[in-house]
Design a protein around this motif. Structure first.
Motif, mmCIF file in Angstrom:
data_model
loop_
_atom_site.group_PDB
_atom_site.id
_atom_site.type_symbol
_atom_site.label_atom_id
_atom_site.label_comp_id
_atom_site.label_asym_id
_atom_site.label_seq_id
_atom_site.Cartn_x
_atom_site.Cartn_y
_atom_site.Cartn_z
ATOM 1 N N ALA A 79 -8.021 -5.226 -9.717
ATOM 2 C CA ALA A 79 -9.362 -5.823 -9.687
ATOM 3 C C ALA A 79 -9.582 -6.942 -10.694
ATOM 4 O O ALA A 79 -10.718 -7.255 -11.018
ATOM 5 C CB ALA A 79 -10.433 -4.745 -9.863
ATOM 6 N N LEU A 80 -8.497 -7.557 -11.200
ATOM 7 C CA LEU A 80 -8.720 -8.778 -11.971
ATOM 8 C C LEU A 80 -9.425 -9.804 -11.086
ATOM 9 O O LEU A 80 -10.151 -10.660 -11.583
ATOM 10 C CB LEU A 80 -7.394 -9.336 -12.503
ATOM 11 N N ASP A 81 -9.197 -9.721 -9.796
ATOM 12 C CA ASP A 81 -9.955 -10.456 -8.794
ATOM 13 C C ASP A 81 -11.192 -9.629 -8.456
ATOM 14 O O ASP A 81 -11.111 -8.674 -7.690
ATOM 15 C CB ASP A 81 -9.083 -10.683 -7.556
ATOM 16 N N HIS A 90 -4.461 -9.442 -5.013
ATOM 17 C CA HIS A 90 -4.745 -8.382 -4.047
ATOM 18 C C HIS A 90 -3.677 -7.288 -4.077
ATOM 19 O O HIS A 90 -3.297 -6.736 -3.041
ATOM 20 C CB HIS A 90 -4.927 -8.949 -2.635
ATOM 21 N N THR A 91 -3.215 -6.978 -5.286
ATOM 22 C CA THR A 91 -2.368 -5.821 -5.522
ATOM 23 C C THR A 91 -2.949 -5.050 -6.703
ATOM 24 O O THR A 91 -3.963 -5.461 -7.293
ATOM 25 C CB THR A 91 -0.908 -6.215 -5.847
ATOM 26 N N VAL A 92 -2.299 -3.965 -7.097
ATOM 27 C CA VAL A 92 -2.773 -3.201 -8.263
ATOM 28 C C VAL A 92 -2.118 -3.683 -9.548
ATOM 29 O O VAL A 92 -2.321 -3.097 -10.612
ATOM 30 C CB VAL A 92 -2.524 -1.693 -8.086
ATOM 31 N N THR A 93 -1.333 -4.763 -9.474
ATOM 32 C CA THR A 93 -0.685 -5.299 -10.667
ATOM 33 C C THR A 93 -1.034 -6.773 -10.857
ATOM 34 O O THR A 93 -0.211 -7.561 -11.308
ATOM 35 C CB THR A 93 0.843 -5.127 -10.589
ATOM 36 N N GLU A 94 -2.254 -7.149 -10.527
ATOM 37 C CA GLU A 94 -2.698 -8.522 -10.767
ATOM 38 C C GLU A 94 -2.530 -8.839 -12.255
ATOM 39 O O GLU A 94 -2.803 -7.989 -13.115
ATOM 40 C CB GLU A 94 -4.148 -8.684 -10.338
ATOM 41 N N THR A 95 -2.075 -10.056 -12.555
ATOM 42 C CA THR A 95 -1.661 -10.377 -13.920
ATOM 43 C C THR A 95 -2.176 -11.752 -14.326
ATOM 44 O O THR A 95 -1.944 -12.742 -13.627
ATOM 45 C CB THR A 95 -0.122 -10.354 -14.029
ATOM 46 N N LEU A 136 0.787 -1.228 0.000
ATOM 47 C CA LEU A 136 0.000 0.000 0.000
ATOM 48 C C LEU A 136 0.820 1.279 0.000
ATOM 49 O O LEU A 136 0.310 2.340 -0.376
ATOM 50 C CB LEU A 136 -0.945 0.013 1.205
ATOM 51 N N ARG A 137 2.066 1.205 0.397
ATOM 52 C CA ARG A 137 2.858 2.423 0.474
ATOM 53 C C ARG A 137 2.960 3.131 -0.874
ATOM 54 O O ARG A 137 3.219 2.515 -1.905
ATOM 55 C CB ARG A 137 4.262 2.106 0.962
ATOM 56 N N ALA A 138 2.756 4.452 -0.835
ATOM 57 C CA ALA A 138 2.974 5.313 -2.005
ATOM 58 C C ALA A 138 2.102 4.957 -3.198
ATOM 59 O O ALA A 138 2.459 5.240 -4.341
ATOM 60 C CB ALA A 138 4.457 5.277 -2.417
ATOM 61 N N GLN A 139 0.937 4.367 -2.953
ATOM 62 C CA GLN A 139 0.006 4.065 -4.035
ATOM 63 C C GLN A 139 -0.943 5.241 -4.271
ATOM 64 O O GLN A 139 -1.284 5.981 -3.349
ATOM 65 C CB GLN A 139 -0.809 2.811 -3.706
ATOM 66 N N ARG A 140 -1.371 5.367 -5.515
ATOM 67 C CA ARG A 140 -2.374 6.373 -5.849
ATOM 68 C C ARG A 140 -3.758 5.768 -5.677
ATOM 69 O O ARG A 140 -3.987 4.617 -6.044
ATOM 70 C CB ARG A 140 -2.174 6.854 -7.285
ATOM 71 N N MET A 195 -8.226 1.688 -5.407
ATOM 72 C CA MET A 195 -6.916 1.942 -5.983
ATOM 73 C C MET A 195 -7.074 2.501 -7.396
ATOM 74 O O MET A 195 -7.993 2.131 -8.133
ATOM 75 C CB MET A 195 -6.090 0.663 -6.017
ATOM 76 N N GLU A 196 -6.186 3.392 -7.781
ATOM 77 C CA GLU A 196 -6.229 3.995 -9.113
ATOM 78 C C GLU A 196 -5.179 3.325 -9.986
ATOM 79 O O GLU A 196 -3.977 3.437 -9.723
ATOM 80 C CB GLU A 196 -5.981 5.495 -9.024
ATOM 81 N N GLN A 197 -5.643 2.612 -11.015
ATOM 82 C CA GLN A 197 -4.724 1.883 -11.892
ATOM 83 C C GLN A 197 -5.403 1.597 -13.214
ATOM 84 O O GLN A 197 -6.609 1.338 -13.272
ATOM 85 C CB GLN A 197 -4.311 0.568 -11.230
ATOM 86 N N SER A 198 -4.647 1.660 -14.300
ATOM 87 C CA SER A 198 -5.168 1.295 -15.611
ATOM 88 C C SER A 198 -4.896 -0.178 -15.865
ATOM 89 O O SER A 198 -4.053 -0.802 -15.225
ATOM 90 C CB SER A 198 -4.513 2.157 -16.700
ATOM 91 N N THR A 199 -5.645 -0.754 -16.804
ATOM 92 C CA THR A 199 -5.452 -2.138 -17.221
ATOM 93 C C THR A 199 -4.824 -2.144 -18.603
ATOM 94 O O THR A 199 -5.341 -1.508 -19.529
ATOM 95 C CB THR A 199 -6.798 -2.889 -17.253
ATOM 96 N N VAL A 200 -3.715 -2.846 -18.743
ATOM 97 C CA VAL A 200 -2.977 -2.831 -20.004
ATOM 98 C C VAL A 200 -2.548 -4.245 -20.381
ATOM 99 O O VAL A 200 -2.506 -5.149 -19.544
ATOM 100 C CB VAL A 200 -1.720 -1.938 -19.903
#
Length: 350
Positions: free
Chosen positions: A174-176, A317-322, A96-100, A159-164
Motif C-alpha cells: 500500500a505504498l500506492d 501493486h504488490t505487497v513489496t512496493e519499494t 497472488l499465489r501463496a500470499q497471506r 494483503m497482510e504485510q509489514s512495512t520495513v
C-alpha cells in the motif's frame, strides 16, 4: 539522510487496511494528523477528508493523495469453507499465489492464505494456464461451519504485510498511495503562513476510477490542483532504460503525462523551477499508462490548471512496493516549497 522523516507514521499508514469505499481506518489516522496541522478538517459524503490551511489571499490550491489500496470483496463462501473474491482495483494475478491476507469481518480480522496447488500434482495443461483473480481461493484454516459463522458476502480482504526499512528504501504494501498520502500530511505539518489557501485532500476510491477526486473537484473547486501519486520505477535488472520511467534515488518525479492526463506545461515548469531554486533532487516522469487524481481535478468543475508530483516506486501493486527514502523527502520538500511560494500571481493560462 534516507529516513529524514516520520517513519513511524508512514508505517502506520501503509500497514492500515483500507480498500476502495472502505477507507475508515486510514481516514481516522489522517484526521488525527490534520487536527494538529490545519485550520479546518471536514469529511464529505464519499469519505474524502479535507484539511484546510487558510491563506492570507483569495487564491486556493487543492493537493490530493488517495487513501485506498487495492484489495478484494468476498463474493461467495463455498460449501468447503473457502472464500471466492471480487477484485477492488487492478491486480496482477501472478503475484497472488501463496500470499497471506487479512479478512475483515463484523467479528474482527481473520488471517487467511491464498491457496496454491503444489506443482507436483499439476498437469502440463494446468501448469501453462494463466493465473486469474477469479481463480483465487482463500483458506481460513477453519471448518466450513466456523467460516459460515463469521464470514459474509461483502466482507473485505486486504494483503497482510509489514512495512520495513530495507537499505535506503522502504518496502511494504500500500505504498500506492499511502507514501504520497504521508508526504502530503508531512507538508501540511511543515507549511507555515501560506498566502494561498491550501486544501489538503485525502481522497477515496482512486483505484476504481478516480471517483473520490472527481466529486471533490466539484466541491472544493480550487484555482489550481496538485496531485501526488506513486509512479513506476522499473530500474531493475533486465528492463530497458526507456521502459524504466523513473529511477529510485533520483528525486521526486515531476509528471509530464500519464494515461489519464497531460499536466499543464506552465505548472510543470514552475514545479521544476522551484525544485532547481531550492536544490531539491527531481526527475521527469512520462508514464505510458495508468491514471491519477490529477485527471479528475483537471475537468471536474470546468477546466483547471493541474500538476503532479510522483514518488518513484518499484514493484507496484504488490505487497513489496519499494520507495527510496531520499525521494520521499524530496517530494515533501518540493510540495512544501511550491505551496509556500504560491501567491496566485502565476499565470497558468495557455
Amino acid at each position: 539522510m534516507a529516513f529524514d522523516f516520520d517513519f513511524d507514521l508512514l508505517r502506520e499508514l501503509t500497514e492500515a487496511s483500507g480498500v476502495p469505499g472502505y477507507e475508515d481506518r486510514v481516514r481516522d489516522r489522517v484526521r488525527t494528523v490534520f487536527d494538529g496541522a490545519v485550520d479546518e478538517v471536514r469529511t464529505d459524503e464519499m469519505g474524502n477528508v479535507i484539511g484546510t490551511v487558510e491563506g492570507s489571499g483569495d487564491y486556493e490550491v487543492a493537493v490530493a493523495a488517495h487513501m485506498d489500496e487495492i484489495g478484494f470483496m468476498v463474493k461467495h463462501v463455498t460449501d468447503d469453507g473457502f472464500l471466492k473474491v471480487d477484485a477492488l482495483g487492478g491486480w496482477d494475478p501472478r503475484v497472488l499465489r501463496a500470499q497471506r491476507v487479512r479478512v475483515h469481518t463484523q467479528q474482527g480480522d481473520l488471517t487467511g492464505v491464498i491457496g496454491s496447488v503444489p506443482p507436483h500434482t499439476l498437469s502440463e495443461e494446468e501448469r501453462e494456464k494463466d493465473d486469474a483473480v477469479e481463480d483465487v481461493v482463500i483458506d481460513l484454516g477453519r471448518e466450513p461451519e466456523a467460516v459460515e459463522e463469521v464470514v459474509s458476502v461483502g466482507d473485505l480482504v486486504t494483503m497482510e504485510q509489514s512495512t520495513v526499512k530495507m537499505g535506503d528504501t522502504v518496502t511494504g504494501k500500500a505504498l500506492d498511495d499511502r507514501v504520497c498520502l504521508f508526504a502530503m500530511l508531512e507538508s501540511a505539518r511543515e507549511l507555515e503562513d501560506p498566502e494561498a489557501t491550501v486544501h489538503f485532500c485525502a481522497t477515496v476510491q482512486e483505484e476504481v476510477g478516480l471517483r473520490g477526486a472527481q466529486a471533490l473537484g466539484v466541491d472544493v473547486d480550487p484555482d489550481l490542483a496538485i496531485a501526488l501519486d506513486v509512479t513506476i520505477a522499473s530500474d531493475t535488472a533486465g528492463v530497458a532504460e526507456d521502459k524504466q520511467v523513473t529511477r529510485l534515488g533520483d528525486g521526486a518525479a515531476v509528471k509530464l503525462k500519464d494515461g489519464s492526463v497531460i499536466t499543464n506545461p506552465k505548472v510543470t515548469r514552475r514545479l521544476r523551477d522551484v525544485a532547481e531554486a531550492e536544490g531539491i533532487e527531481h526527475q521527469l516522469e512520462v508514464l505510458p499508462s495508468g491514471g491519477t487524481d490529477t485527471a479528475a481535478f483537471q475537468k471536474a468543475n470546468g477546466a483547471k490548471p493541474v500538476g503532479a508530483v510522483s514518488i518513484p516506486t518499484r514493484y507496484l501493486h504488490t505487497v513489496t512496493e519499494t520507495a527510496h527514502g531520499d525521494d520521499i523527502r524530496s517530494t515533501i520538500d518540493l510540495l512544501t516549497a511550491f505551496l509556500a511560494s504560491e501567491d496566485g500571481g502565476h499565470d497558468y493560462s495557455l
